[in-house]
Design a protein around this motif. Structure first.
Motif, mmCIF file in Angstrom:
data_model
loop_
_atom_site.group_PDB
_atom_site.id
_atom_site.type_symbol
_atom_site.label_atom_id
_atom_site.label_comp_id
_atom_site.label_asym_id
_atom_site.label_seq_id
_atom_site.Cartn_x
_atom_site.Cartn_y
_atom_site.Cartn_z
ATOM 1 N N VAL A 9 -1.902 74.007 21.407
ATOM 2 C CA VAL A 9 -1.892 72.859 22.317
ATOM 3 C C VAL A 9 -1.489 71.634 21.489
ATOM 4 N N PRO A 10 -0.412 70.966 21.887
ATOM 5 C CA PRO A 10 0.136 69.899 21.029
ATOM 6 C C PRO A 10 -0.850 68.773 20.726
ATOM 7 N N ASN A 11 -1.557 68.299 21.764
ATOM 8 C CA ASN A 11 -2.591 67.290 21.544
ATOM 9 C C ASN A 11 -2.145 66.059 20.768
ATOM 10 N N ALA A 12 -1.045 65.437 21.189
ATOM 11 C CA ALA A 12 -0.781 64.078 20.716
ATOM 12 C C ALA A 12 -2.021 63.273 21.078
ATOM 13 N N MET A 13 -2.418 62.329 20.226
ATOM 14 C CA MET A 13 -3.701 61.662 20.465
ATOM 15 C C MET A 13 -3.676 60.769 21.695
ATOM 16 N N GLU A 14 -2.506 60.263 22.035
ATOM 17 C CA GLU A 14 -2.436 59.485 23.272
ATOM 18 C C GLU A 14 -2.176 60.441 24.425
ATOM 19 N N ALA A 57 2.755 70.858 28.101
ATOM 20 C CA ALA A 57 3.368 72.126 27.716
ATOM 21 C C ALA A 57 2.759 72.607 26.403
ATOM 22 N N HIS A 58 2.337 73.867 26.371
ATOM 23 C CA HIS A 58 1.808 74.461 25.145
ATOM 24 C C HIS A 58 2.961 74.900 24.250
ATOM 25 N N GLY A 59 2.607 75.366 23.043
ATOM 26 C CA GLY A 59 3.636 75.799 22.100
ATOM 27 C C GLY A 59 3.409 77.212 21.589
ATOM 28 N N ARG A 60 4.509 77.808 21.043
ATOM 29 C CA ARG A 60 4.486 79.138 20.393
ATOM 30 C C ARG A 60 4.176 80.262 21.413
ATOM 31 N N ASP A 61 3.209 81.111 21.061
ATOM 32 C CA ASP A 61 2.810 82.268 21.865
ATOM 33 C C ASP A 61 3.875 83.365 21.902
ATOM 34 N N TYR A 82 7.191 72.770 20.728
ATOM 35 C CA TYR A 82 6.134 72.036 20.025
ATOM 36 C C TYR A 82 6.527 72.023 18.551
ATOM 37 N N ARG A 83 6.407 70.882 17.920
ATOM 38 C CA ARG A 83 6.828 70.644 16.535
ATOM 39 C C ARG A 83 7.365 71.893 15.808
ATOM 40 N N GLY A 84 8.654 71.957 15.698
ATOM 41 C CA GLY A 84 9.298 73.109 15.063
ATOM 42 C C GLY A 84 10.029 73.966 16.065
ATOM 43 N N ALA A 85 9.352 74.267 17.189
ATOM 44 C CA ALA A 85 9.994 74.901 18.337
ATOM 45 C C ALA A 85 10.893 76.079 17.989
ATOM 46 N N GLY A 86 10.336 77.232 17.796
ATOM 47 C CA GLY A 86 11.149 78.411 17.512
ATOM 48 C C GLY A 86 11.330 78.643 16.026
ATOM 49 N N ARG A 87 11.558 77.577 15.293
ATOM 50 C CA ARG A 87 11.732 77.752 13.842
ATOM 51 C C ARG A 87 10.426 78.114 13.135
ATOM 52 N N PRO A 88 9.277 77.557 13.537
ATOM 53 C CA PRO A 88 8.037 78.020 12.895
ATOM 54 C C PRO A 88 7.787 79.507 13.146
ATOM 55 N N GLN A 94 -0.289 70.321 10.802
ATOM 56 C CA GLN A 94 -0.161 71.134 12.016
ATOM 57 C C GLN A 94 0.102 72.597 11.680
ATOM 58 N N GLY A 95 0.843 72.846 10.610
ATOM 59 C CA GLY A 95 1.074 74.231 10.191
ATOM 60 C C GLY A 95 -0.212 74.877 9.695
ATOM 61 N N ILE A 96 -0.981 74.129 8.930
ATOM 62 C CA ILE A 96 -2.258 74.648 8.427
ATOM 63 C C ILE A 96 -3.242 74.786 9.585
ATOM 64 N N GLY A 97 -3.191 73.843 10.507
ATOM 65 C CA GLY A 97 -4.038 73.940 11.696
ATOM 66 C C GLY A 97 -3.762 75.232 12.448
ATOM 67 N N GLN A 98 -2.487 75.564 12.599
ATOM 68 C CA GLN A 98 -2.143 76.810 13.278
ATOM 69 C C GLN A 98 -2.678 78.010 12.510
ATOM 70 N N ALA A 99 -2.562 77.963 11.192
ATOM 71 C CA ALA A 99 -2.959 79.113 10.379
ATOM 72 C C ALA A 99 -4.470 79.328 10.380
ATOM 73 N N LEU A 100 -5.235 78.242 10.348
ATOM 74 C CA LEU A 100 -6.677 78.384 10.124
ATOM 75 C C LEU A 100 -7.562 78.079 11.326
ATOM 76 N N LEU A 101 -7.107 77.163 12.186
ATOM 77 C CA LEU A 101 -8.062 76.584 13.135
ATOM 78 C C LEU A 101 -7.682 76.707 14.602
ATOM 79 N N GLU A 102 -6.410 76.479 14.902
ATOM 80 C CA GLU A 102 -6.019 76.244 16.286
ATOM 81 C C GLU A 102 -5.600 77.518 17.002
ATOM 82 N N GLY A 103 -5.938 77.598 18.261
ATOM 83 C CA GLY A 103 -5.479 78.712 19.070
ATOM 84 C C GLY A 103 -5.955 78.514 20.496
ATOM 85 N N ALA A 104 -5.011 78.523 21.433
ATOM 86 C CA ALA A 104 -5.396 78.418 22.839
ATOM 87 C C ALA A 104 -5.796 79.814 23.317
ATOM 88 N N VAL A 105 -6.965 79.889 23.928
ATOM 89 C CA VAL A 105 -7.474 81.189 24.365
ATOM 90 C C VAL A 105 -7.666 81.189 25.876
#
Ligand code: FES
Ligand code: FES
Lengths: 782, 161
Positions: free
Chosen positions: A197-202, A294-298, A370-376, A683-694
């Motif tokens: 989930v992108p979660n821009a702060m605003e 809009a969510h990202g990856r998956d 979402y940041r990277g979009a396909g390339r990550p 954000q890359g480390i967040g994806q690796a360790l912490l973040e995940g939409a369930v």
């Protein structure tokens, strides 16, 4: 370089308003007579809308209107569009179901709007929305991508049988089969790229204001690309012709892709403003961000890599299932295809690649860039593959990479991309040195005596940004061109305004773009203003995403500046009675070389506007416009190495060191570039360790708040050690590459490679939470 | 509805608000102090942090009525005229902000952290103490640098007073 020119880490011009609380974000804006919108959203992942009873709501205080999806249909407001047409491998066009801004008949994800309440205050709108009674007939839902394509799965759209949007492929299947047939070793890997989930702060926000006398709309919106928003709202949603619609994206609090798209809320506010005759504000709360941004990856993927007996790569085969959610968002179709499979060659010579991608509907929030979009996703797959291969082939992972690095440029990959420049050995060597790679075994042994599992992981990414050229993307199905525009106005007093179609929502354009002017014309950046984010001020532009602002938007500025310079030199030569070829610009002065004759820029500007004494036939004024269409993508690349420790008792990961060596070509403002890398890495480390939409099996988003979805916090992250190597991009006049997404593209594989190295087990998915890691260490299913 | 009287940035103010009004909405909607932001609805993000009687408080966790009689300082109230607060200056000098949305809350929290720890701040403490403030842009690297930098600037400023 001047003190404020290219290469100077000047502090940001935009900061003062942000650090003093004077930023102007959409929700900070108040219009006279402004009302408030509150959407009524589906609590079900899949249901028929049987009826909407707004009679109680209409009686509540302050309520002006309750509007529904059927009224949108009746008023012929268009459905949301997807702007990139993808063709399946059998030649058929992608199969899309309709996406109305409010659902008149069927809802397909939790949070989809079915009605909107307009009231005098926000609280009144909220209270009344609770009183709108919607009757649903629940349908079975399918949130999981692999389950959605099974026979008998619930069907989302009649237009897309089997929930398949497309079944696409890129590359030469026969060549890949031949490569695998002669392989000495084959390495295979199955992995998922977790949904984020992108979660821009605003949170997203919109204010719509209809002027009935002029039949004119103004929209303030949290957008990364206000001009594209106007184009889409006008051409496809029938809101108003473009000259009757002004879109303003003022200060925007982060985007990361999620604010590219034109969402239902903006459309509905515009339409409702006309219907009610009142300005309308909608500001999402964070729960709405989780449920509607809009969510990202998956992705879930299977990959195989073939090696010869010398460990040279022969071929790569990839099969990916991409979850699109319930509707096709604006650029969603391009993300797992042309932004993903085209990067599967990575930094390596891979003679044959074949990638198949199936895009699938599910009962979840739409997924897009979402940041990277396909390339990550490509980088993560490939870099875990290289590490897995090194372990299987029993060679050092950096040596395996080095053996297969591309070293000759330009290099044509088998998957469309033609890399223009790079030095992959240089960045990997720099990263190895920064982390003392050779000393790692000793550190690992020492950690073991302390009961800790230490691991090291490498990721060598390459990405393509500044997506281009327009003609090429058009031939691949894009609905827009991807150039950028710039206008430079030298005012009669010599101050300068630069109008750009790029949009800054954290990227620091007000400073870095001014530095481009300062470098060339020698004026202090305090005399340069950057104007962006308003369709009434800037003629047209494509906005900011895909790390394109500097490479494309900056290049447009350079082109416009060349024209300004050329005209100014003619004027200076005329006034100084010299020949144009003898005029040089130094520190804001136009000088005649070899003499002490000179004219300051303000004098030249003034002369241009008084027009009393201009060269014969010259038009007055000093203002030029340029459109720049890149000839190629730019290809930032680099090497990230992560060293960390895992506590076998808890599964908790602790960073020891994280180094990044990036090649972004020429740096305009190194301080800003490093800031972009820090944010990307987080954000890359967040994806690796912490973040995940369930999602649960009924399609309820379980992680729908900051209490359930783990955002990286300060104490989850290390300080980063950055360095740069440089190969200039030959494709643009500045020699620059994009830096905005690199961190998010390269970081996650480095982290997972380090953890799997530490625990000696490769079967680990993201996010690698302590719970997950503990279960893998202890050989138990999580 | 009730009338809430309090001091905001040194000025006595009074506002008629619904009983359910949160302090953050009093500040933003009634007093037009829009530097205090709303980033979430679960009191997690810290974008709304202000000082209430000298302590950092998430203004979305407090009813406006609870702030009656208090002295509230927002991001708009910490500079002395044109002279930035050392924390503001440190955020700018260390590039501790990008989109700027989290920044007011970060700065207000960070000032409180420095007040509480004085000179005894180190990186790990700053990271731990910033747990209640989320930034999506900076990866915190430069925020942490800025806070440590400001801590030494504030020590110098204090010594000079
Ligand atoms: S708005 Fe107060 S903590 Fe997020
Ligand atoms: S600077 Fe954008 S959220 Fe912190």
């Amino acid at each position: 370089m001047g003190v404020e020119g290219i290469g100077a880490s000047v502090v940001r011009k935009e900061d003062k308003r942000f650090i003093t609380g004077k930023g102007r974000y959409v929700d900070d804006i108040k219009l006279v007579g402004m009302t408030f919108a509150q959407f009524v959203r589906s609590p079900h992942a899949h249901a028929k809308v049987k009826g909407i009873d707004s009679s109680e709501a209409m009686k509540m205080p302050g309520v002006i209107a309750v509007l529904t999806g059927q009224q949108l249909v009746d008023d012929k407001v268009g459905n949301l569009i997807c702007g990139w047409a993808i063709t399946s491998k059998d030649g058929s066009p992608m199969k899309m179901g309709a996406w109305p801004a409010m659902a008149p008949e069927t809802v397909r994800f939790v949070g989809q709007a079915v009605a909107v309440v307009i009231a005098e205050t926000k609280n009144q709108a909220r209270d009344a929305a609770e009183a709108v009674v919607v009757t649903y007939e629940e349908l079975p839902a399918v949130p999981d991508v692999r389950a959605a394509i099974k026979p008998g799965a619930p069907q989302l759209h009649p237009e897309a049988p089997g929930n398949v949007v497309y079944d696409w492929a890129l590359g030469d299947e026969a060549a890949v089969n031949a490569a695998f047939a002669k392989a000495a070793n084959v390495v295979s890997l199955e992995l998922a790229n977790n949904r984020l989930v992108p979660n821009a702060m605003e949170p997203r926000s919109a204010i719509a204001d209809y002027d009935a006398a002029e039949e004119h709309f103004t929209l303030y919106t949290t957008s990364q690309n206000p001009h594209v928003a106007r184009l889409v709202l006008s051409a496809f949603y029938n809101i108003a012709p473009e000259h009757k619609l002004r879109v303003i994206a003022p200060d925007v609090g982060g985007g990361f892709g999620s604010k590219i798209y034109i969402y239902p809320e903006e459309m509905v506010c515009l339409w409702a403003s006309k219907k009610t005759g009142r300005p309308i504000k909608w500001t999402g709360d964070r729960s709405e961000s989780f449920l509607t941004d809009a969510h990202g990856r998956d992705h879930v993927s299977k990959a195989e890599m073939a090696f010869d007996k010398d460990n040279k790569i022969l071929g790569l085969r990839v099969k990916t299932h991409a979850n699109f959610g319930a509707y096709m968002s604006l650029f969603s179709s391009a993300v797992p295809t042309y932004l993903y499979a085209t990067l599967l060659s990575g930094q390596y010579v891979i003679p044959a690649i074949y990638a198949e991608v199936m895009g699938v509907y599910t009962n979840t929030v739409p997924v897009d860039a979402y940041r990277g979009a396909g390339r990550p996703e490509a980088s993560y797959l490939l870099e875990r593959m290289m590490e897995t291969a090194a372990r299987q082939l029993k060679v050092d992972p950096t040596e395996l990479r080095k053996k297969n690095f591309i070293t000759q440029f330009p290099y044509q990959t088998p998957v469309i991309m033609a890399y223009d420049a790079g030095d992959f050995h240089a960045s990997l060597d720099a990263a190895k040195k920064a982390i003392d790679y050779e000393g790692f075994p000793a550190r690992k042994a020492k950690a073991k005596t302390e009961g800790k599992l230490r691991g090291i992981g490498v990721s060598c990414y390459i990405e393509a940004c500044g997506i281009a050229p327009s003609k090429a993307v058009g031939s691949l199905g894009a609905g827009v061109g991807l150039w950028e525009s710039a206008e430079i106005r030298v005012n009669p007093v010599g101050t300068i305004e630069v109008l750009t179609g790029a949009h800054s929502h954290g990227q620091s354009h007000e400073t870095t773009f001014a530095q481009l002017i300062s470098e060339r014309l020698g004026v202090p950046i305090s005399q340069v203003s950057i104007v962006h984010g308003d369709t009434d001020k800037v003629q047209f532009g494509m906005g900011t995403y895909g790390s394109r602002s500097l490479a494309v938007g900056g290049s447009a500025i350079v082109k416009a500046m060349e024209k300004v310079e050329s005209k100014a030199k003619k004027i200076a030569a005329h006034l100084l009675e010299a020949s144009e070829g003898d005029i040089v610009i130094e520190n804001g002065e136009f000088k005649v070389t070899g003499t002490d004759k000179s004219l300051a820029l303000p004098m030249v500007a003034l002369a241009a506007y008084t027009a009393h004494n201009l060269p014969e036939g010259m038009e007055p004024g000093l203002k030029e416009t340029a459109f720049y269409d890149p000839t190629n993508f730019t290809f930032p690349a680099g090497a990230y190495i992560c060293e960390l420790e895992v506590d076998p008792g808890t599964g908790k990961t602790t960073f020891v060191n994280f180094v990044a060596a990036d090649d972004f070509g020429r740096l305009i403002n190194p301080m800003v570039v490093e800031g972009q890398v820090h944010g990307g890495l987080a954000q890359g480390i967040g994806q690796a360790l912490l973040e995940g939409a369930v999602y649960d099996e009924n399609g309820q988003l379980v992680t729908a708040s900051f209490m359930d979805y783990t955002m990286p916090r300060a104490d989850d992250l290390p300080s980063f050690k950055l360095s740069h190597t440089t190969t200039l991009c030959p494709g643009n006049p500045l020699g620059v590459k994009g830096c905005g997404e690199a961190g998010a593209i390269g970081a996650s594989a480095a982290v997972i490679n380090a953890i799997t190295d530490a625990i000696g087990n490769n079967k680990l998915e993201m996010p690698a939470t302590p719970d997950r890691v503990w279960h893998v260490i202890h050989g138990k299913a999580a | 509805m009730s009338t809430v009287k309090l001091t905001v940035n040194g000025r006595a103010v009074s506002a008629d608000v619904e009983d359910r009004t949160l302090l953050v909405h009093l500040l933003r909607d009634h007093l037009n102090l829009t530097g205090t932001h709303v980033g979430c609805d679960t009191s997690q993000c810290g974008a709304c942090t202000v000082h209430v009687d000298g302590r950092a408080v998430k203004s979305c966790t407090m009813l406006a009525a609870q702030a009656a009689g208090s002295s509230v300082t927002t991001i708009e109230g910490i500079a002395k005229g044109d002279e930035l607060h050392p924390m503001q200056a440190a955020f700018r000098d260390n590039h501790g902000l990008q989109c700027g949305f989290c920044t007011p809350g970060m700065i207000m929290s960070a000032i409180d952290i420095v007040h509480r720890y004085g000179g005894k701040l180190d990186e790990a403490t700053v990271r731990h103490e910033l747990e209640g403030n989320i930034c999506r842009c900076t990866g915190y690297h430069n925020i942490v640098k800025a806070v440590l930098d400001a801590a030494s600037r504030m020590k110098v400023a204090q010594a000079a007073e």
